[in-house]
Design a protein around this motif. Structure first.
Motif, PDB file in Angstrom:
ATOM      1  N   UNK A   1      39.977  20.279  20.693  1.00  0.00           N
ATOM      2  CA  UNK A   1      39.217  19.286  19.933  1.00  0.00           C
ATOM      3  C   UNK A   1      37.976  19.971  19.384  1.00  0.00           C
ATOM      4  N   UNK A   2      37.315  19.336  18.427  1.00  0.00           N
ATOM      5  CA  UNK A   2      36.076  19.888  17.885  1.00  0.00           C
ATOM      6  C   UNK A   2      34.980  19.832  18.943  1.00  0.00           C
ATOM      7  N   UNK A   3      34.077  20.823  18.911  1.00  0.00           N
ATOM      8  CA  UNK A   3      32.987  20.881  19.893  1.00  0.00           C
ATOM      9  C   UNK A   3      32.153  19.612  19.886  1.00  0.00           C
ATOM     10  N   UNK A   4      31.921  19.062  18.693  1.00  0.00           N
ATOM     11  CA  UNK A   4      31.119  17.853  18.555  1.00  0.00           C
ATOM     12  C   UNK A   4      31.772  16.689  19.297  1.00  0.00           C
ATOM     13  N   UNK A   5      33.104  16.556  19.137  1.00  0.00           N
ATOM     14  CA  UNK A   5      33.841  15.480  19.815  1.00  0.00           C
ATOM     15  C   UNK A   5      33.774  15.659  21.337  1.00  0.00           C
ATOM     16  N   UNK A   6      33.950  16.885  21.793  1.00  0.00           N
ATOM     17  CA  UNK A   6      33.916  17.165  23.232  1.00  0.00           C
ATOM     18  C   UNK A   6      32.539  16.847  23.796  1.00  0.00           C
ATOM     19  N   UNK A   7      31.486  17.223  23.074  1.00  0.00           N
ATOM     20  CA  UNK A   7      30.118  16.954  23.537  1.00  0.00           C
ATOM     21  C   UNK A   7      29.876  15.446  23.625  1.00  0.00           C
TER      22      UNK A   7
ATOM     23  N   UNK B   1      48.109  12.535  35.530  1.00  0.00           N
ATOM     24  CA  UNK B   1      47.316  13.458  34.728  1.00  0.00           C
ATOM     25  C   UNK B   1      45.940  12.893  34.400  1.00  0.00           C
ATOM     26  N   UNK B   2      44.967  13.793  34.241  1.00  0.00           N
ATOM     27  CA  UNK B   2      43.606  13.422  33.868  1.00  0.00           C
ATOM     28  C   UNK B   2      42.965  14.595  33.150  1.00  0.00           C
ATOM     29  N   UNK B   3      41.850  14.345  32.489  1.00  0.00           N
ATOM     30  CA  UNK B   3      41.167  15.388  31.724  1.00  0.00           C
ATOM     31  C   UNK B   3      39.784  15.640  32.307  1.00  0.00           C
ATOM     32  N   UNK B   4      39.339  16.889  32.198  1.00  0.00           N
ATOM     33  CA  UNK B   4      38.006  17.268  32.654  1.00  0.00           C
ATOM     34  C   UNK B   4      37.366  18.167  31.604  1.00  0.00           C
ATOM     35  N   UNK B   5      36.045  18.129  31.548  1.00  0.00           N
ATOM     36  CA  UNK B   5      35.321  19.003  30.622  1.00  0.00           C
ATOM     37  C   UNK B   5      34.586  20.041  31.459  1.00  0.00           C
ATOM     38  N   UNK B   6      34.906  21.317  31.198  1.00  0.00           N
ATOM     39  CA  UNK B   6      34.270  22.431  31.903  1.00  0.00           C
ATOM     40  C   UNK B   6      33.808  23.444  30.872  1.00  0.00           C
ATOM     41  N   UNK B   7      32.566  23.858  30.953  1.00  0.00           N
ATOM     42  CA  UNK B   7      32.001  24.876  30.060  1.00  0.00           C
ATOM     43  C   UNK B   7      32.248  24.559  28.582  1.00  0.00           C
ATOM     44  N   UNK B   8      32.137  23.306  28.222  1.00  0.00           N
ATOM     45  CA  UNK B   8      32.304  22.918  26.822  1.00  0.00           C
ATOM     46  C   UNK B   8      33.745  22.888  26.347  1.00  0.00           C
ATOM     47  N   UNK B   9      34.708  22.998  27.265  1.00  0.00           N
ATOM     48  CA  UNK B   9      36.123  22.949  26.901  1.00  0.00           C
ATOM     49  C   UNK B   9      36.786  21.787  27.634  1.00  0.00           C
TER      50      UNK B   9
ATOM     51  N   UNK C   1      66.227  28.177  30.716  1.00  0.00           N
ATOM     52  CA  UNK C   1      66.595  29.483  30.148  1.00  0.00           C
ATOM     53  C   UNK C   1      65.364  30.378  29.981  1.00  0.00           C
ATOM     54  N   UNK C   2      64.254  29.995  30.593  1.00  0.00           N
ATOM     55  CA  UNK C   2      62.994  30.690  30.368  1.00  0.00           C
ATOM     56  C   UNK C   2      62.734  31.892  31.248  1.00  0.00           C
ATOM     57  N   UNK C   3      63.423  32.045  32.340  1.00  0.00           N
ATOM     58  CA  UNK C   3      63.269  33.108  33.349  1.00  0.00           C
ATOM     59  C   UNK C   3      61.816  33.555  33.551  1.00  0.00           C
ATOM     60  N   UNK C   4      61.456  34.801  33.228  1.00  0.00           N
ATOM     61  CA  UNK C   4      60.135  35.336  33.548  1.00  0.00           C
ATOM     62  C   UNK C   4      59.022  34.730  32.702  1.00  0.00           C
ATOM     63  N   UNK C   5      59.360  34.062  31.605  1.00  0.00           N
ATOM     64  CA  UNK C   5      58.329  33.530  30.718  1.00  0.00           C
ATOM     65  C   UNK C   5      57.817  32.163  31.168  1.00  0.00           C
ATOM     66  N   UNK C   6      58.475  31.550  32.151  1.00  0.00           N
ATOM     67  CA  UNK C   6      58.026  30.245  32.647  1.00  0.00           C
ATOM     68  C   UNK C   6      56.686  30.364  33.354  1.00  0.00           C
ATOM     69  N   UNK C   7      55.831  29.376  33.117  1.00  0.00           N
ATOM     70  CA  UNK C   7      54.519  29.321  33.761  1.00  0.00           C
ATOM     71  C   UNK C   7      54.561  28.289  34.877  1.00  0.00           C
ATOM     72  N   UNK C   8      53.483  28.222  35.649  1.00  0.00           N
ATOM     73  CA  UNK C   8      53.344  27.234  36.711  1.00  0.00           C
ATOM     74  C   UNK C   8      53.413  25.831  36.102  1.00  0.00           C
ATOM     75  N   UNK C   9      54.292  24.951  36.605  1.00  0.00           N
ATOM     76  CA  UNK C   9      54.451  23.616  36.013  1.00  0.00           C
ATOM     77  C   UNK C   9      53.191  22.751  36.059  1.00  0.00           C
ATOM     78  N   UNK C  10      52.303  22.983  37.028  1.00  0.00           N
ATOM     79  CA  UNK C  10      51.115  22.141  37.181  1.00  0.00           C
ATOM     80  C   UNK C  10      49.827  22.822  36.705  1.00  0.00           C
ATOM     81  N   UNK C  11      49.944  23.940  35.993  1.00  0.00           N
ATOM     82  CA  UNK C  11      48.740  24.668  35.603  1.00  0.00           C
ATOM     83  C   UNK C  11      47.851  23.837  34.680  1.00  0.00           C
ATOM     84  N   UNK C  12      46.516  24.038  34.731  1.00  0.00           N
ATOM     85  CA  UNK C  12      45.631  23.329  33.798  1.00  0.00           C
ATOM     86  C   UNK C  12      45.879  23.842  32.382  1.00  0.00           C
ATOM     87  N   UNK C  13      45.887  22.924  31.428  1.00  0.00           N
ATOM     88  CA  UNK C  13      46.136  23.295  30.035  1.00  0.00           C
ATOM     89  C   UNK C  13      44.942  22.888  29.184  1.00  0.00           C
TER      90      UNK C  13
END
Length: 154
Positions: free
Chosen positions: A86-92, A49-57, A70-82
């Motif tokens: 954090x505060x905007x100031x910290x991200x900047x 895993x790693x982190x990236x900053x895109x468009x201030x997020x 037990x999640x059936x249809x509610x399960x999401x892609x296991x590798x999706x970006x999440x």
């Protein structure tokens, strides 16, 4: 609300092998209900895993959360970006620092803090091969010293 403390769900041991940890931060993470249930069962992997900053997020990438059985249809892609929260100031500030050579944002651990899922993110500098060898030699020397002390005491 009584404090329930911290329960670690996963650690990224590979990060300590590959990087020098300069500074640590705590971030919230945007998850679905089935992902939280799956994390409670301990079915997540932070190894690549790693982190990236895109468009201030701030985004967490390549973290694998196994689908909740037990999640059936509610399960999401296991590798999706999440998205990390954090505060905007910290991200900047982090954005300015990772633009420097050799710096990266790496998740060190995922844990529960008062029933909320948090991610410990670190500003890291990559290790060279000789740094990794030096760390391994230091670990071996410490292990041998501990063994010798234990032998002497018994």
């Amino acid at each position: 609300m009584p404090s329930q403390g911290i329960k670690v769900a996963a650690r990224n041991q590979k990060a300590f092998h590959d990087y020098f940890v300069e500074e640590r931060f705590e971030a919230g993470i945007e998850l679905t209900g089935t992902e939280v249930k799956s994390i409670r069962q301990g079915t997540l992997n932070l190894k690549d895993a790693w982190c990236a900053i895109q468009d201030g997020q701030l985004w967490l990438r390549q973290m694998h959360i196994s689908p909740y059985e037990k999640g059936n249809i509610f399960n999401k892609d296991p590798m999706r970006p999440r998205r990390l929260l954090m505060h905007k100031r910290e991200i900047a500030r982090l954005y300015g620092q990772i633009k420097q050579d050799g710096y990266a944002l790496i998740p060190l651990s995922v844990y529960f803090k008062n029933a909320r899922v948090k991610v410990e993110v670190a500003l890291c500098k990559g290790k060279k091969l000789y740094d990794k060898r030096e760390d391994a030699a230091r670990r071996d020397a410490k292990r041998q010293m501990d063994r010798a002390i234990k032998e002497r005491n018994h």
